[in-house]
Design a protein around this motif. Sequence first.
Motif, mmCIF file in Angstrom:
data_model
loop_
_atom_site.group_PDB
_atom_site.id
_atom_site.type_symbol
_atom_site.label_atom_id
_atom_site.label_comp_id
_atom_site.label_asym_id
_atom_site.label_seq_id
_atom_site.Cartn_x
_atom_site.Cartn_y
_atom_site.Cartn_z
ATOM 1 N N GLU A 401 -18.530 -11.103 -58.632
ATOM 2 C CA GLU A 401 -18.857 -11.700 -57.334
ATOM 3 C C GLU A 401 -18.876 -10.626 -56.243
ATOM 4 O OE1 GLU A 401 -15.812 -14.669 -56.980
ATOM 5 O OE2 GLU A 401 -17.066 -16.210 -57.921
ATOM 6 N N TYR A 402 -18.129 -9.546 -56.477
ATOM 7 C CA TYR A 402 -18.063 -8.436 -55.519
ATOM 8 C C TYR A 402 -18.819 -7.210 -56.023
ATOM 9 C CZ TYR A 402 -14.447 -11.245 -53.361
ATOM 10 O OH TYR A 402 -13.778 -12.280 -52.751
ATOM 11 N N LEU A 403 -18.986 -7.108 -57.308
ATOM 12 C CA LEU A 403 -19.639 -5.965 -57.945
ATOM 13 C C LEU A 403 -20.571 -6.519 -59.019
ATOM 14 C CD1 LEU A 403 -19.370 -2.801 -57.818
ATOM 15 C CD2 LEU A 403 -17.827 -2.992 -59.764
ATOM 16 N N PRO A 404 -21.780 -6.962 -58.635
ATOM 17 C CA PRO A 404 -22.650 -7.717 -59.549
ATOM 18 C C PRO A 404 -22.929 -7.046 -60.891
ATOM 19 C CG PRO A 404 -23.478 -7.841 -57.299
ATOM 20 C CD PRO A 404 -22.354 -6.845 -57.278
ATOM 21 N N GLU A 405 -22.955 -5.730 -60.934
ATOM 22 C CA GLU A 405 -23.298 -5.042 -62.176
ATOM 23 C C GLU A 405 -22.070 -4.540 -62.936
ATOM 24 O OE1 GLU A 405 -26.224 -2.060 -61.314
ATOM 25 O OE2 GLU A 405 -27.821 -3.550 -61.079
ATOM 26 N N ALA A 406 -20.909 -5.110 -62.652
ATOM 27 C CA ALA A 406 -19.677 -4.683 -63.331
ATOM 28 C C ALA A 406 -19.764 -4.923 -64.834
ATOM 29 C CB ALA A 406 -18.487 -5.439 -62.752
ATOM 30 N N ARG A 407 -19.294 -3.921 -65.604
ATOM 31 C CA ARG A 407 -19.249 -4.031 -67.057
ATOM 32 C C ARG A 407 -17.786 -4.055 -67.505
ATOM 33 N NH1 ARG A 407 -22.406 0.842 -69.531
ATOM 34 N NH2 ARG A 407 -20.758 1.897 -68.347
ATOM 35 N N SER A 408 -17.496 -4.924 -68.425
ATOM 36 C CA SER A 408 -16.117 -5.102 -68.869
ATOM 37 C C SER A 408 -15.511 -3.808 -69.387
ATOM 38 C CB SER A 408 -16.046 -6.176 -69.959
ATOM 39 O OG SER A 408 -14.721 -6.354 -70.407
ATOM 40 N N GLU A 409 -16.318 -2.991 -70.090
ATOM 41 C CA GLU A 409 -15.791 -1.768 -70.698
ATOM 42 C C GLU A 409 -15.372 -0.717 -69.670
ATOM 43 O OE1 GLU A 409 -20.378 -1.632 -71.309
ATOM 44 O OE2 GLU A 409 -18.755 -3.127 -71.228
ATOM 45 N N ASP A 410 -15.798 -0.879 -68.418
ATOM 46 C CA ASP A 410 -15.440 0.092 -67.374
ATOM 47 C C ASP A 410 -14.101 -0.224 -66.707
ATOM 48 O OD1 ASP A 410 -17.700 1.672 -67.618
ATOM 49 O OD2 ASP A 410 -18.876 0.435 -66.242
ATOM 50 N N TRP A 411 -13.509 -1.369 -67.052
ATOM 51 C CA TRP A 411 -12.334 -1.823 -66.298
ATOM 52 C C TRP A 411 -11.169 -2.144 -67.231
ATOM 53 C CZ3 TRP A 411 -12.523 -1.836 -60.971
ATOM 54 C CH2 TRP A 411 -13.790 -1.607 -60.429
ATOM 55 N N THR A 412 -9.997 -1.683 -66.830
ATOM 56 C CA THR A 412 -8.772 -1.894 -67.606
ATOM 57 C C THR A 412 -7.765 -2.674 -66.774
ATOM 58 O OG1 THR A 412 -9.108 0.203 -68.764
ATOM 59 C CG2 THR A 412 -6.890 -0.744 -68.851
ATOM 60 N N LEU A 413 -7.059 -3.602 -67.408
ATOM 61 C CA LEU A 413 -6.064 -4.411 -66.711
ATOM 62 C C LEU A 413 -4.741 -3.648 -66.632
ATOM 63 C CD1 LEU A 413 -5.764 -7.274 -65.448
ATOM 64 C CD2 LEU A 413 -4.752 -7.987 -67.626
ATOM 65 N N VAL A 414 -4.204 -3.531 -65.417
ATOM 66 C CA VAL A 414 -2.955 -2.810 -65.180
ATOM 67 C C VAL A 414 -2.006 -3.706 -64.390
ATOM 68 C CG1 VAL A 414 -1.898 -0.820 -64.031
ATOM 69 C CG2 VAL A 414 -4.111 -0.571 -65.186
ATOM 70 N N ASN A 415 -0.750 -3.737 -64.778
ATOM 71 C CA ASN A 415 0.236 -4.549 -64.063
ATOM 72 C C ASN A 415 0.553 -3.949 -62.699
ATOM 73 O OD1 ASN A 415 0.604 -6.547 -66.024
ATOM 74 N ND2 ASN A 415 2.103 -5.317 -67.130
ATOM 75 N N ALA A 416 0.597 -4.808 -61.700
ATOM 76 C CA ALA A 416 0.984 -4.400 -60.347
ATOM 77 C C ALA A 416 2.443 -4.800 -60.123
ATOM 78 C CB ALA A 416 0.061 -5.044 -59.320
ATOM 79 N N GLY A 417 2.827 -4.995 -58.875
ATOM 80 C CA GLY A 417 4.227 -5.282 -58.573
ATOM 81 C C GLY A 417 4.576 -6.751 -58.640
ATOM 82 N N GLN A 418 5.849 -7.024 -58.425
ATOM 83 C CA GLN A 418 6.379 -8.382 -58.434
ATOM 84 C C GLN A 418 6.880 -8.703 -57.028
ATOM 85 O OE1 GLN A 418 6.094 -10.103 -61.152
ATOM 86 N NE2 GLN A 418 7.455 -11.852 -61.048
#
Length: 536
Positions: A401-418
Amino acid sequence: MRKSLVAVAASCLVLASCTKTPPASSDKPVDVVLIGAGVMSATLGTMLKELQPDLSMQMYERLDSVSAESSDAMNNAGTGHSGFAELNYTPETPDGGIDTKKAVDINEQFEVSKQFWAYQVKKKYLGEPQSFINNVPHMSFVWGDDNIAYLRKRYDALQKENLFKGMLYSEDQNEIRKWAPLVMTGRDSTQKVAATRMDFGTDVNYGTLTRSMVKHLSSSQGVQLSLGHEVQDIKRGADGLWNVTVKNLGDGQSKTVRAKFVFIGAGGGSLPLLEKTGIPEAKGFGGVPVGGQWLVTTNQKLIDAHQAKVYGKASVGSPPMSVPHLDTRIIDGKKALLFGPFATFSTKFLKNGSWIDLPASVGTGNVRPMLQAGIDNIPLTKYLVEQVMQSQEDRVATLREYLPEARSEDWTLVNAGQRVQIVKDDPEKGGLLQFGTEVVASADGSVTALLGASPGASTAAPIMLKVLKVSSFKDKLATPEWQAKLKEMVPSYGRKLNADPAFANEIRGYSSAVLKLQAIKLDEPAAVKEAVVAKQ
């Protein structure tokens, strides 16, 4: 019978009502105990040491490093919160208008923080300012007729506030493409969009900032930093001082330190420690832990192509810390690109906390407001459940919705704070879930605690000024000596900027020059300009 005894024991543990007053000790008390080595304790400790250099201080941190929880760079948004882009700070009013008060207040507060940091840079406490603060434009971005109408009204309302002059607004896709190319690349050319932009927004590495402050503070005479030390209990002694029980996590040994003043700045861990004090002011508070996760890219082309913090509108029922943004960061001198945060739920109050933090914090003093808050915030519960159930593709779909051409392989999930959102007992409504920060102090001001989250680190300096006003230092705060020193540290102390463009220009010009930031000069009324010319 056994269950009832267990319940009584648990209540005693939470409310500290069944513990005898510790005997007085002959050990020499320390003037100040700071619990937590994050940005809040570092800010308060630095202020107090500047105001009264002979104070003795002890800072305790349960982890083996400084600012490793909420203050760490990846555990927060890194935004210098100024109300420029955060749409949740400008709600619509019942008559369809825009309430700008909170945005103005937060902007004023961030200006105070910048002045305090500038003072420390001038004193050579923090090193080069680019190590922790840099200009990154702040943008708001929306789509759809209703959201565009809201953003236009918001822009019009903020143009009446001096501190927001210089904001740009556009509904032109080509213009917005110049501001944030990745946001528009691949977007449907017929989609209606709108955006605002403030060029002198900032990105702040609160981890680096905090470590620099603590390094200077702990090198000062009379200050000791103890890492790997967990505060386990806080009780008032028969002599009126506070007995702080601390465990060395390295060797397992515990000791009790006597303190004249205790500040509980342990982030999400503040609530359980506040409850242990047994002060009446602690009753009725509860907390709801909310975690976060980022999508982070290592694709250098994407990182290089984006230079802005682009904030959108929060989902219905979501907490403020979950407002989505595509976020340029400067972390340890290297540019990064993050999107999120995505909310998570855990019973931990800290990223490195315990799974029993939440249940252990509930007792007879706050069970009613906690239950009421749960009943009244069903949308938040629904939102958290939906967030936890998301897959990688679900998150990338939101990113598109913010980056229309985003590809899943370019992005990694990282834990933030609590974070722990405050639940506060209200005489009429029961438990109210609050999304700000709350200073809780004993009647004599000898123990204070900071609860809550957003906007957090950005407003650390003004929050600590508030702590001083309710602390046992409040009488000294009123003295000419302390007032003069406060105005040296924060030149605008006691004054507001929004109603005085000339003064705002002076203050912003000063802090921006020292911190090597951009500053937009506000238009001054003709009468003010004439007075300045006549004075010269």
